[in-house]
Design an enzyme around this catalytic site. Structure first.
Site, PDB file in Angstrom:
ATOM      1  N   GLY A   1       0.924  -1.248  -0.194  1.00 30.48           N
ATOM      2  CA  GLY A   1      -0.137   0.059   0.073  1.00 30.48           C
ATOM      3  C   GLY A   1       0.870   1.302  -0.105  1.00 30.48           C
TER       4      GLY A   1
ATOM      5  CG  ASN B   1      -5.519 -13.187  13.005  1.00 30.81           C
ATOM      6  OD1 ASN B   1      -6.113 -13.841  13.799  1.00 30.81           O
ATOM      7  ND2 ASN B   1      -6.024 -13.288  11.856  1.00 30.81           N
TER       8      ASN B   1
ATOM      9  CG  ASP C   1      -7.464 -11.088   4.073  1.00 30.92           C
ATOM     10  OD1 ASP C   1      -7.136 -10.651   5.310  1.00 30.92           O
ATOM     11  OD2 ASP C   1      -8.467 -11.252   3.409  1.00 30.92           O
TER      12      ASP C   1
ATOM     13  CE1 TYR D   1      -9.579   3.102   7.195  1.00 29.62           C
ATOM     14  CE2 TYR D   1     -10.461   5.418   8.151  1.00 29.62           C
ATOM     15  CZ  TYR D   1      -9.343   4.290   7.654  1.00 29.62           C
ATOM     16  OH  TYR D   1      -8.039   4.776   7.403  1.00 29.62           O
TER      17      TYR D   1
ATOM     18  CG  ASP E   1      -0.759  -5.228   0.398  1.00 28.45           C
ATOM     19  OD1 ASP E   1      -0.484  -4.507   0.884  1.00 28.45           O
ATOM     20  OD2 ASP E   1      -1.870  -5.958  -0.058  1.00 28.45           O
ATOM     21  CG  ASN E   2      -5.776  -8.419   0.750  1.00 31.11           C
ATOM     22  OD1 ASN E   2      -5.313  -7.324   0.503  1.00 31.11           O
ATOM     23  ND2 ASN E   2      -6.878  -8.553   1.385  1.00 31.11           N
TER      24      ASN E   2
ATOM     25  CG  LEU F   1       1.476  -0.074   8.259  1.00 34.48           C
ATOM     26  CD1 LEU F   1       2.491   0.547   7.352  1.00 34.48           C
ATOM     27  CD2 LEU F   1       1.447   0.913   9.317  1.00 34.48           C
TER      28      LEU F   1
ATOM     29  CB  THR G   1      -0.535  10.825   5.191  1.00 37.55           C
ATOM     30  OG1 THR G   1      -0.627  10.825   6.762  1.00 37.55           O
ATOM     31  CG2 THR G   1       0.897  10.259   4.789  1.00 37.55           C
TER      32      THR G   1
ATOM     33  CE1 TYR H   1      -5.494  -9.484  21.943  1.00 43.50           C
ATOM     34  CE2 TYR H   1      -3.443 -10.630  21.901  1.00 43.50           C
ATOM     35  CZ  TYR H   1      -4.720 -10.688  21.658  1.00 43.50           C
ATOM     36  OH  TYR H   1      -5.289 -11.790  21.306  1.00 43.50           O
TER      37      TYR H   1
END
Ligand code: UDP
Length: 324
Positions: free
Chosen positions: A11, A104, A57, A150, A32-33, A78, A180, A164
């Site tokens: 990305g 994950n 993924d 989102y 990255d998927n 990210l 950005t 966590y």
């Protein structure tokens, strides 16, 4: 030399960060998927012996077991569509990658005693009623609208990091990234800088949504990534949320006029319907980043736009030549 895992490596931010960390001599495993990231973003590094790429993924549980990811020292999580155009086209995937995907990555960090930085967002503040936005502000998100997939997923991703850290002592760091930009954005990204610059350079109308009075604060990618690395290195940033963005605020109309004048385009500015739930204002308070990281942005919008325009211009010329 550290072993660093970057999710979303193909990305916009991930590919920039991959290059920087490789230049510093680290070993980088990119995941990255390729749903919104592009393999071509990693073209320069694909033969680098310190780099490996896994098309996967991060929402798949099995990712935690991948042998290539074990022994990791640092994780930059990210992965996620970030442009409203793309996350609204894939709302369920966006929810998964930021919730299950974040869990994950946190499990991977826990298992390997690795540090982890999670890319959250200024969207956590929604359409803010407090201006500018400090980290303590709890936000004004519409939980039942087109941006909720989102905003709410990112907010839950933050909670995973919080828990966590609290329950298992994982060294989590949450960065709330404000707008950005750089030439690394896809031409069809749909966000305002890539739209305006592409439109100005191709002679199309510059499409202002609403009356252009809404504001944003734009941070050049080099400044944003410097903050990521400082945050990863800072013990004080562990278990914290930190705003990273440029505190100079512009109206969208100002940006349209600036792009018009810097490109010397003959494109006209046209006005279009404002998307639902479009935040009216956005500007970060960066006192925490200044105090903990000693960070503040160095690249002003005009300078960053000039750099962005130059690269887009070269790219468009190249695309034309290739098309002939
Ligand atoms: N915008 C615009 N024209 C465009 C794209 C975006 O006027 O072609 C506006 C959009 O309505 C918003 C601002 O620019 O007010 C920033 O939008 P973007 O999609 O870049 O990111 P956001 O900050 O909304 O997530």
């Amino acid at each position: 030399m550290k072993k660093i895992v970057i999710s979303g490596a193909a990305g916009f931010l991930g590919s920039h960060l991959t290059k920087e960390l490789l230049n510093q001599g680290h070993r980088v495993v990119g995941i990255d998927n390729l749903s919104t990231g592009k393999a071509s973003n990693l073209e320069d590094v694909k033969d680098n012996p310190l780099f490996s790429f896994i098309q996967f993924d991060v929402s798949e549980k099995y990712i935690i077991e991948l042998p290539e990811l074990q022994g990791v020292d640092e994780i930059y999580h990210l992965a996620s569509p970030a442009s409203p155009k793309f996350y609204q086209a894939a709302p369920i995937d966006t929810i998964y990658v930021n919730t299950i995907g974040t869990q994950n990555m946190l499990e991977l960090a826990r298992r390997n005693d690795a540090k982890i930085l999670y890319a959250s967002t200024s969207e956590a503040y929604g359409d803010p009623e407090v201006h500018p936005q400090p980290e303590e502000y709890r936000g004004n998100v519409n939980t039942w609208g087109p941006r909720a997939c989102y905003d709410e997923a990112k907010r839950l991703g933050e909670v995973f990091c919080y828990e966590y850290h609290r329950l298992y002592g994982v060294r989590t760091k949450v960065v709330r990234i404000f707008n950005t930009y750089s030439a690394g954005l896809r031409n069809d990204d749909g966000r305002v800088i890539s739209n305006f610059v592409t439109q100005a350079l191709t002679g199309e109308d510059i499409t202002v949504y609403g009356d252009g009075s809404q504001t944003r604060s734009f941070c050049y990618v080099d400044d944003t990534l410097r903050a990521f690395r400082l945050m990863m290195d800072s013990d004080e940033a562990t278990g914290e949320i930190i705003n990273v963005g440029n505190p100079t605020e512009y109206s969208i109309m100002d940006v349209a006029l600036m792009v018009q004048s810097l490109t010397g385009t003959s494109s006209q500015i046209t006005f279009h319907e404002l998307p639902k739930d479009d935040p009216k204002v956005r500007r970060p308070v960066i006192d925490k980043a200044k105090a903990i990281l000693g960070w503040e942005p160095l690249v002003a919008l005009e300078e960053g736009l000039q750099r962005t325009i130059e690269v887009y211009r070269e790219r468009l010329v190249l695309e034309k030549v290739e098309a002939v």
